[in-house]
Design an enzyme around this catalytic site. Structure first.
Site, PDB file in Angstrom:
ATOM      1  N   LYS A   1     -24.772 -15.537  -7.313  1.00 36.72           N
ATOM      2  CA  LYS A   1     -25.674 -14.387  -7.310  1.00 36.72           C
ATOM      3  C   LYS A   1     -25.284 -13.516  -6.124  1.00 36.72           C
ATOM      4  CE  LYS A   1     -30.545 -13.182  -7.737  1.00 36.72           C
ATOM      5  NZ  LYS A   1     -30.758 -12.312  -6.602  1.00 36.72           N
TER       6      LYS A   1
ATOM      7  N   CYS B   1     -28.016 -16.898  40.821  1.00 34.64           N
ATOM      8  CA  CYS B   1     -27.645 -17.028  42.237  1.00 34.64           C
ATOM      9  C   CYS B   1     -28.125 -15.853  43.086  1.00 34.64           C
ATOM     10  CB  CYS B   1     -26.137 -17.188  42.380  1.00 34.64           C
ATOM     11  SG  CYS B   1     -25.216 -15.699  41.958  1.00 34.64           S
TER      12      CYS B   1
ATOM     13  N   CYS C   1     -21.872 -18.751  42.198  1.00 37.63           N
ATOM     14  CA  CYS C   1     -22.977 -18.784  41.240  1.00 37.63           C
ATOM     15  C   CYS C   1     -22.966 -20.100  40.471  1.00 37.63           C
ATOM     16  CB  CYS C   1     -22.844 -17.596  40.294  1.00 37.63           C
ATOM     17  SG  CYS C   1     -24.064 -17.589  38.981  1.00 37.63           S
TER      18      CYS C   1
ATOM     19  N   ASP D   1       0.822  -1.210   0.000  1.00 38.57           N
ATOM     20  CA  ASP D   1       0.000   0.000   0.000  1.00 38.57           C
ATOM     21  C   ASP D   1       0.856   1.259   0.000  1.00 38.57           C
ATOM     22  OD1 ASP D   1      -2.089  -1.627   0.065  1.00 38.57           O
ATOM     23  OD2 ASP D   1      -2.781  -1.108   2.088  1.00 38.57           O
TER      24      ASP D   1
ATOM     25  N   ASP E   1     -25.236 -10.626  -3.452  1.00 40.37           N
ATOM     26  CA  ASP E   1     -26.334  -9.934  -2.796  1.00 40.37           C
ATOM     27  C   ASP E   1     -25.931  -8.482  -2.605  1.00 40.37           C
ATOM     28  OD1 ASP E   1     -28.773  -9.693  -1.746  1.00 40.37           O
ATOM     29  OD2 ASP E   1     -28.344 -10.723   0.140  1.00 40.37           O
TER      30      ASP E   1
ATOM     31  N   TYR F   1       1.898   2.278  -3.407  1.00 38.18           N
ATOM     32  CA  TYR F   1       0.739   2.801  -4.131  1.00 38.18           C
ATOM     33  C   TYR F   1       0.480   4.246  -3.694  1.00 38.18           C
ATOM     34  CZ  TYR F   1      -4.004   2.963  -6.031  1.00 38.18           C
ATOM     35  OH  TYR F   1      -5.122   3.300  -6.733  1.00 38.18           O
TER      36      TYR F   1
ATOM     37  N   TYR G   1     -21.616  -8.826 -14.607  1.00 39.82           N
ATOM     38  CA  TYR G   1     -22.206 -10.091 -15.068  1.00 39.82           C
ATOM     39  C   TYR G   1     -22.911  -9.987 -16.412  1.00 39.82           C
ATOM     40  CZ  TYR G   1     -26.205  -8.026 -12.571  1.00 39.82           C
ATOM     41  OH  TYR G   1     -27.174  -7.180 -12.114  1.00 39.82           O
TER      42      TYR G   1
ATOM     43  N   LYS H   1     -27.253 -19.286 -16.741  1.00 45.61           N
ATOM     44  CA  LYS H   1     -27.661 -18.624 -17.980  1.00 45.61           C
ATOM     45  C   LYS H   1     -27.309 -19.508 -19.165  1.00 45.61           C
ATOM     46  CE  LYS H   1     -26.509 -14.195 -15.902  1.00 45.61           C
ATOM     47  NZ  LYS H   1     -25.534 -13.114 -15.776  1.00 45.61           N
TER      48      LYS H   1
ATOM     49  N   CYS I   1     -28.399 -11.359  39.926  1.00 43.21           N
ATOM     50  CA  CYS I   1     -28.103 -12.477  39.025  1.00 43.21           C
ATOM     51  C   CYS I   1     -29.309 -13.414  38.969  1.00 43.21           C
ATOM     52  CB  CYS I   1     -26.870 -13.226  39.516  1.00 43.21           C
ATOM     53  SG  CYS I   1     -26.602 -14.769  38.622  1.00 43.21           S
TER      54      CYS I   1
END
Ligand code: IVH
Length: 678
Positions: free
Chosen positions: A119, A415, A436, A35, A121, A38, A229, A294, A412
């Site tokens: 596909k 306990c 507890c 990076d 989302d 760049y 696509y 397809k 709690c």
């Protein structure tokens, strides 16, 4: 003053280099420069363009974010409508689809060639290039009219501002999905939480919200990507006559195309592809909600045509939904090993992510406030893969009149001890400690678990029985269980009792690392326990260590050091440790090897793909225990790559750099050779 030629050349070379790196990173999935390099080139190009405005160009990589915020979105008409897809839900629907295709083509049975694509989302968008330059980006909208989001799509680095190579049509409309990879989504929400801002419900909403910004500076900060696509308008040029080949062209012209895309023969092969991807769905870095199939031959596509809003030549086979609506019946409170009290949603059972869910975590009181959830509400539950089900949002419009607020207990629920909320923590905790029963049970379950003391046959149900019947109070009690008393327990016959006692006896011979982990000290996971054991070699040195000494251990920061110090300072914890040792729990002391003498000291390793025997985190931990550094990407400095099935670009990168690659079997052998337990 005339612009010196060498500056124009330098600017051109920088633009070219930045474009190439972007392409390698986003389209080929193969980062080639750090990076920092760049950023350095980008800064130099900015500097040149600022000093010599005649060097500026609209498609320069410096021009991704620009201009003042818009006051509203302009409407865009799609000349070629953006269609949707018919859905299939099982193999039967796929057979019907194939039959419809064959009937329509009317040439008898034949094997159709299909292009298969995940596909994604996200949000469907259209990108228009004229003369190779990005002219306009638009949302799908209602398919006929969308919104102009050019200023936002320009900020997305996987979208080329100008096309690469040659041979592209004079007018080319590219279509695809803009999405937010899961890691970026998590990071975005984490930041929002830290700043007390609203979080996004899922990656799709985050992508939609990020594109719906009038100010492109906001979009630029969002981790969005685009996968293409298909194409819409095409003028002044020819494209190949198969869908998959069109995608190949798009890839060459600079677009990201899903690397999982395949061409297969026949509908059965479509099912196999679906099953294969369904298995790997969670391992993909982005959400997909199905597979699109397809007809690959564009001439056949033209013959098949469209019905209303969807093409006849394509279908989306959906995965089981990962989000569903249901009703919140109640909120109960569970007490964990460290006393943390977690609200748990009791839900009307709902089928989501492939299983029936009736409980979901609500995390803590902040989360309940953030969701604004009330008992009786209709909520959206998400279950993605193996991740525990979550309540992600509330459908407030459906709130019933008798909805009740969630009230947190001040004692709690197990306990009755007081609860406290530590400063800067969102959780409340029971202060009962080992008094507890809930904490006792959780501590014993953890102690007995496979990666800790590994007491076979001591399952959760049995631990609960032992505590409820008063047979054990703490982990040391396990070593004083009486055979006769165990025989009185429900479902405990002679054989199970003898097996259990034998397993308890066998667990006494352990390792220091397992013992430390088994104690369940807060924030001390397996990796930290291993590092502590290797660093100190024996219990006495560890227990006597100062905070400064603890902080020298790999993985130990101030928080962990503090929890360790508290544990060693607690008389009751120390009494349990003594009781365990008196009962015969023992381990060999370790020779302390200085870090620089460990077998893989100074080496950098990379783990990629899926391993059978352990998760990648465990593999990483074991490599670290041998002194190796574990990096996320392959570079010339990498000493070796451990690659399981499904390894992708990292493997290619290793081959390119001539870095050694070993498979899981060789990795296990190596661990064995160095005496690392698996
Ligand atoms: S093809 C004419 N391919 O799914 C064909 N759509 O219900 C139109 N989608 O809004 C779409 N991945 O945004 C196609 N590989 C893919 C896709 C894909 C996601 C979305 C698309 C569209 C919706 C269709």
């Amino acid at each position: 003053m005339a612009l010196p030629d060498d500056l124009a050349e330098e600017a051109q070379a920088l633009r070219q280099r930045l474009d190439d790196w972007n392409y390698q990173y986003y389209v080929l999935d193969d980062p080639t420069v750090p990076d920092a390099e760049y950023d350095r080139c980008m800064a130099r190009l900015r500097e040149l363009e600022q000093a010599h405005p005649e060097l500026q160009r609209a498609d320069s990589p410096t021009q991704r974010v620009g201009g003042a915020p818009l006051d509203k979105f302009r409407q865009v008409a799609h000349e070629v409508p953006m269609l949707s897809l018919d859905n299939a839900f099982d193999a039967g629907d796929m057979l019907d689809f194939n039959r419809r295709l064959l009937d329509r083509l009317g040439e008898g049975d034949r094997v159709i060639e299909f292009a298969c694509e995940p596909k994604l989302d996200g949000i469907a968008v259209s990108l228009l290039y004229r003369g190779g330059l990005l002219e306009r980006g638009a949302t799908r909208g209602d398919g006929t009219t969308g919104e102009d989001i050019t200023h936002n799509v320009r900020t997305i680095r996987s979208i080329p501002l100008h096309l690469r190579g040659s041979g592209y049509p004079a007018m080319l409309e590219v279509r695809g999905e803009i999405y937010m990879p899961r890691a970026g989504f998590e990071a975005l929400n984490r930041r929002a939480r830290e700043r007390d801002e609203k979080t996004f419900v899922n990656p799709r909403n985050a992508a939609a919200g990020s594109l719906r910004q009038l100010d492109a500076k906001i979009t630029a900060e969002r981790p969005l990507e685009m996968c293409c696509y298909g194409v819409g308008r095409v003028e002044g040029g020819e494209l190949p006559d198969r869908h998959a080949e069109v995608l190949d062209c798009l890839r060459e012209w600079g677009f990201r195309v899903n690397p999982e895309s395949r061409v297969v023969q026949g509908i059965e092969a479509c099912d196999a592809y679906y099953e294969e991807l369904a298995q790997r769905r969670q391992a993909l870095p982005y959400d997909i909600d199905g597979i699109v199939f397809k007809v690959n031959d564009l001439a056949l596509q033209r013959r098949l045509g469209f019905v209303s809003r969807a093409p006849r030549w394509a279908i989306a086979r959906k995965f089981p939904a990962q989000e569903e609506m249901t009703r919140l019946l109640d909120v109960e409170f569970q007490v964990g090993r460290t006393g943390a009290i977690t609200p748990v949603a009791r839900l009307e059972p709902v089928f989501v992510g492939g299983v029936t869910v009736s409980n979901a975590t609500l995390h803590n009181s902040d989360e309940i406030l953030r969701l604004g959830v009330m008992i009786g509400d209709t909520v959206i539950v998400r279950r993605a893969g193996d991740v525990i089900p979550q309540v992600v949002s509330v459908v407030t419009a459906e709130r019933p009149a008798d909805a009740r607020a969630v009230s947190f207990p001040d004692r709690c629920p197990v306990c009755g001890s007081v609860v406290e909320r530590a400063e800067d923590e969102a959780v409340i905790r029971c202060m009962g400690g080992l008094v507890c029963a809930a904490q006792q049970k959780a501590a014993i379950k953890h102690f007995a678990s496979r990666r800790a003391m590994d007491i076979e046959g001591l399952g959760d149900k049995l631990v609960e029985q032992l505590v409820d019947e008063g047979l054990v109070e703490n982990v040391a009690g396990l070593f004083h269980l009486e055979r006769e008393r165990l025989l009185q327990l429900e479902r405990m016959g002679e054989k199970s009792v003898d097996n259990l006692l034998a397993a308890i006896e066998a667990s006494k011979q352990t390792t220091l690392a397992r013992f430390i982990f088994a104690l369940g000290i807060r924030e001390v996971g397996e990796a930290t326990a291993l590092n502590l054991a290797r660093h100190f070699g024996n219990w006495e040195q560890l227990a006597a260590a100062s905070t400064e000494q603890l902080l020298q251990v790999a993985d130990v920061g101030p928080v962990v050091a503090d929890h360790l110090a508290q544990f060693f300072a607690s008389a009751s914890s120390m009494a349990v440790v003594s009781a365990l040792r008196q009962a015969g729990v023992c381990w060999p002391d370790l020779e302390v090897t200085p870090v620089e003498d460990l077998p893989l000291a100074g080496q950098t390793w990379v783990v990629t793909g899926k391993l059978e025997a352990m998760g990648r985190d465990e593999a990483k931990m074991r490599l670290q225990s041998l002194g190796a550094k574990v990096a996320g990407s392959v570079s010339a400095k990498t000493r070796c790559v451990v690659a399981g099935p499904g390894a992708g670009s990292k493997l290619a990168r290793a081959a390119e750099l001539d870095v050694e690659v070993i498979d899981e079997a060789a990795f296990l052998k190596l661990l064995d050779r160095h005496g690392v337990e698996i």
